[in-house]
Design a protein around this motif. Structure first.
Motif, PDB file in Angstrom:
ATOM      1  N   GLN A 220      40.422  98.299  31.183  1.00  0.00           N
ATOM      2  CA  GLN A 220      39.262  97.368  31.988  1.00  0.00           C
ATOM      3  C   GLN A 220      38.777  98.149  33.418  1.00  0.00           C
ATOM      4  O   GLN A 220      37.501  98.235  33.646  1.00  0.00           O
ATOM      5  CB  GLN A 220      39.438  95.945  31.977  1.00  0.00           C
TER       6      GLN A 220
ATOM      7  N   LEU B 267      37.528  95.572  40.881  1.00  0.00           N
ATOM      8  CA  LEU B 267      38.056  96.626  39.540  1.00  0.00           C
ATOM      9  C   LEU B 267      38.262  98.001  40.193  1.00  0.00           C
ATOM     10  O   LEU B 267      39.020  98.503  39.666  1.00  0.00           O
ATOM     11  CB  LEU B 267      36.788  96.566  38.865  1.00  0.00           C
TER      12      LEU B 267
ATOM     13  N   TRP C 258      41.930  92.097  39.055  1.00  0.00           N
ATOM     14  CA  TRP C 258      41.308  91.500  37.980  1.00  0.00           C
ATOM     15  C   TRP C 258      39.930  90.869  38.712  1.00  0.00           C
ATOM     16  O   TRP C 258      39.974  90.574  39.819  1.00  0.00           O
ATOM     17  CB  TRP C 258      42.094  90.149  37.516  1.00  0.00           C
TER      18      TRP C 258
ATOM     19  N   GLU D  43      35.730  97.577  28.919  1.00  0.00           N
ATOM     20  CA  GLU D  43      35.704  96.281  28.899  1.00  0.00           C
ATOM     21  C   GLU D  43      35.549  95.717  27.409  1.00  0.00           C
ATOM     22  O   GLU D  43      34.655  95.773  26.815  1.00  0.00           O
ATOM     23  CB  GLU D  43      34.667  95.274  29.706  1.00  0.00           C
TER      24      GLU D  43
ATOM     25  N   THR E 133      35.297  93.333  24.445  1.00  0.00           N
ATOM     26  CA  THR E 133      34.711  92.228  24.184  1.00  0.00           C
ATOM     27  C   THR E 133      35.238  91.183  22.938  1.00  0.00           C
ATOM     28  O   THR E 133      35.283  90.326  23.058  1.00  0.00           O
ATOM     29  CB  THR E 133      33.291  92.377  24.167  1.00  0.00           C
TER      30      THR E 133
ATOM     31  N   GLU F 171      32.872  85.782  30.156  1.00  0.00           N
ATOM     32  CA  GLU F 171      33.515  86.685  31.330  1.00  0.00           C
ATOM     33  C   GLU F 171      34.691  85.601  32.028  1.00  0.00           C
ATOM     34  O   GLU F 171      35.350  86.291  32.729  1.00  0.00           O
ATOM     35  CB  GLU F 171      32.607  86.928  32.051  1.00  0.00           C
TER      36      GLU F 171
END
Length: 519
Positions: free
Chosen positions: A38, A60, A65, A229, A231, A410
């Motif tokens: 990520q 990021l 995180w 990322e 999902t 999220e």
């Protein structure tokens, strides 16, 4: 390279201790591996740490995180940034590289070590060779624990003790304790700074990046895709057929023969819950209802010890560990170890602000600035005191869990309540610490229980029974034929030590099983 058109053998989601280790194992065995991460790869020379940055994109970029953790603890809502990574190496690039092996009773539950679970489907004896391989891969150094019931690990020779460390070792032995040189995956290089909580710009700290992903890439059989990322996982007929990810603002679909989740005990459980479909309405592979549940942390009992007069130098120690209180009168306590910090002004400010952020006073403007006053007073009182932590085992309860709201995809969120037995056991642990360190000037650093949010585990537990576990003994999902989980999610108990070596050892074991299955 077209990542979506390439025929991958394995896609690994996450590059920390579990993902990096299993990725290296598979790549060295000739499997074509794609790492999805990520966060960013970062620069090998950077030294960014677990700093309080509040912009998701900036976090990021630094491998943190991106979003805060929403935690309901005993009914009290808290919002703060947990010490979790989201870049190459995951959380492991920030860890203190403590790589301790658990005791046999952690995995093999008997009548003398009762536990509210059926235990591990893999015995301590079965895990021993994988612990040895992990210790060699991560270049663990230290000295043998005189109280250990298992065979000695293949440890590298530790560096010479400093004046403070030697003095503390001697004084602890003088009251009947059994300290040993802690098992650590950091080798000291000339000019190297303290890597505690900081990315190492060299190769002295062995983590998911340096011991896992980087060697995997060097084989030519692995590739790394950052800024990916994930999902959801797409399932059809009991197989995962694709990974859906947002990459640089674009929706991408990637596929492989096999899939490995290694995004951490919070991230992997959240992704499985987010991947619900008609066949799995409560979350992927969640027929047992256990995905996200049984969340555990360690309970940190921090205290300071003053070295004896005449044995003090200017440094902080991380070299001392002891297991005299690990299992006492049936109480599952845990290891005690130096954390590598002195009770300095800056450290005290950090811990006070951390406690403030997790309290009901967190939203009061300007209150964080006032912590400097008690920190200055405490620093004068503590002087050269070294910080130690008693790492007390947490036990699994179904009500402690990762939660998922499809309207806020999220959001990373948990619910946790202190069990009455944990509170009673913690008081017994504090009493045992006071008694064990008699003859030493000491002081506890808190009154309330402190959860170690850097050690989440247990949310996708493995076991033999599909009705009470999510994974089988090889960490493959009971309900999905080509999905494995190798981060701390798999652990049915939290043990009394840092989880890192166990995560790495299990990833080696599972990687070997995948290679055999692939033929």
């Amino acid at each position: 390279m077209s990542y979506s058109d390439t025929k991958w053998d394995v896609i690994i989601i996450g590059t920390g201790m579990g993902g990096g280790t299993i990725g290296r194992t598979l790549a060295e065995a000739g499997q074509k591996v794609l790492f999805l991460e990520q966060g960013a790869a970062g620069y090998r020379s950077e030294e960014s740490g677990l700093s309080e940055i509040f912009v998701p994109e900036a976090r990021l970029t630094r491998g943190l995180w991106p979003t805060p953790l929403h935690a309901s603890v005993n009914g009290q809502d808290q919002v703060f940034y947990a010490p979790l990574g989201a870049g190459l190496g995951g959380s492991s690039v920030f860890y203190a590289a403590t790589l301790e092996r658990p005791e046999p009773h952690d995995l093999d539950h008997t009548e003398t070590t009762p536990h509210p679970t059926q235990g591990w489907p893999v015995s301590f004896a079965d895990m021993v060779p994988w612990y040895h391989r992990a210790a060699q891969m991560f270049r663990v150094y230290g000295s043998d624990d005189p109280l250990s019931a298992g065979p000695a690990l293949p440890l590298r020779k530790p560096p010479e003790l400093t004046q403070t460390e030697a003095g503390l070792m001697a004084s602890l032995k003088s009251v009947g304790l059994n300290p040993y040189h802690a098992h650590t995956g950091i080798k000291r290089i000339a000019g190297c700074k303290n890597c505690l909580g900081v990315k190492c710009p060299k190769t002295c700290k062995m983590d998911g990046r340096s011991a896992g992903v980087e060697p995997a890439l060097e084989t030519g059989n692995a590739a790394l895709l950052t800024g990916a990322e994930v999902t959801r996982l797409e399932e059809k007929g009991g197989d995962i057929i694709a990974v859906h990810a947002t990459i640089k603002g674009q929706q991408e679909v990637l596929s492989a023969k096999r899939y490995v989740l290694a995004g951490g005990a919070l991230g992997s459980a959240k992704l499985m819950l987010a991947s619900a479909n008609k066949a799995h309405p409560n979350g992927l592979a969640n027929g047992s209802g256990q995905v996200g549940r049984n969340l555990m942390f360690h309970v940190d009992e921090r205290f300071v010890l003053w070295p004896k007069r005449g044995t003090v130098d200017s440094g902080a120690t991380k070299a001392i560990s002891l297991r005299d209180l690990y299992l006492q009168n049936g109480n599952r306590f845990g290891t005690i170890q130096a954390v590598g910090l002195r009770a300095s002004y800056g450290v005290i400010v950090h811990y006070l602000n951390l406690m403030l952020a997790r309290s009901r006073f967190a939203k009061i403007p300007g209150l964080a600035q006032l912590t400097r006053i008690p920190a200055a007073i405490a620093h004068r009182l503590f002087g050269q005191a070294q910080i130690f932590v008693g790492l007390m085992e947490d036990l699994p309860y179904a009500h402690n869990r990762v939660t998922y709201d499809p309207n806020q995809p999220e959001r990373l969120a948990i619910e946790y309540r202190y069990a009455p037995e944990l509170l009673a056991r913690r008081q017994a642990f504090r009493k045992a610490i006071r008694k064990a360190f008699r003859g030493h000037r000491r002081a506890f650093l808190g009154l309330k229980p402190v959860l170690n949010f850097g050690h989440p585990c247990g949310t996708v537990r493995f076991g033999e029974d599909p009705t009470t576990s999510v994974l089988n003994s090889d960490c493959k999902a009971h309900e999905i034929s080509n999905l494995w989980v190798v981060d701390a999610s798999f652990m049915p108990t939290s043990m009394g030590v840092n989880p890192s070596l166990t995560i790495a050892a299990n990833a080696l074991r599972v990687g070997d099983a995948i290679v055999k299955e692939a033929g």
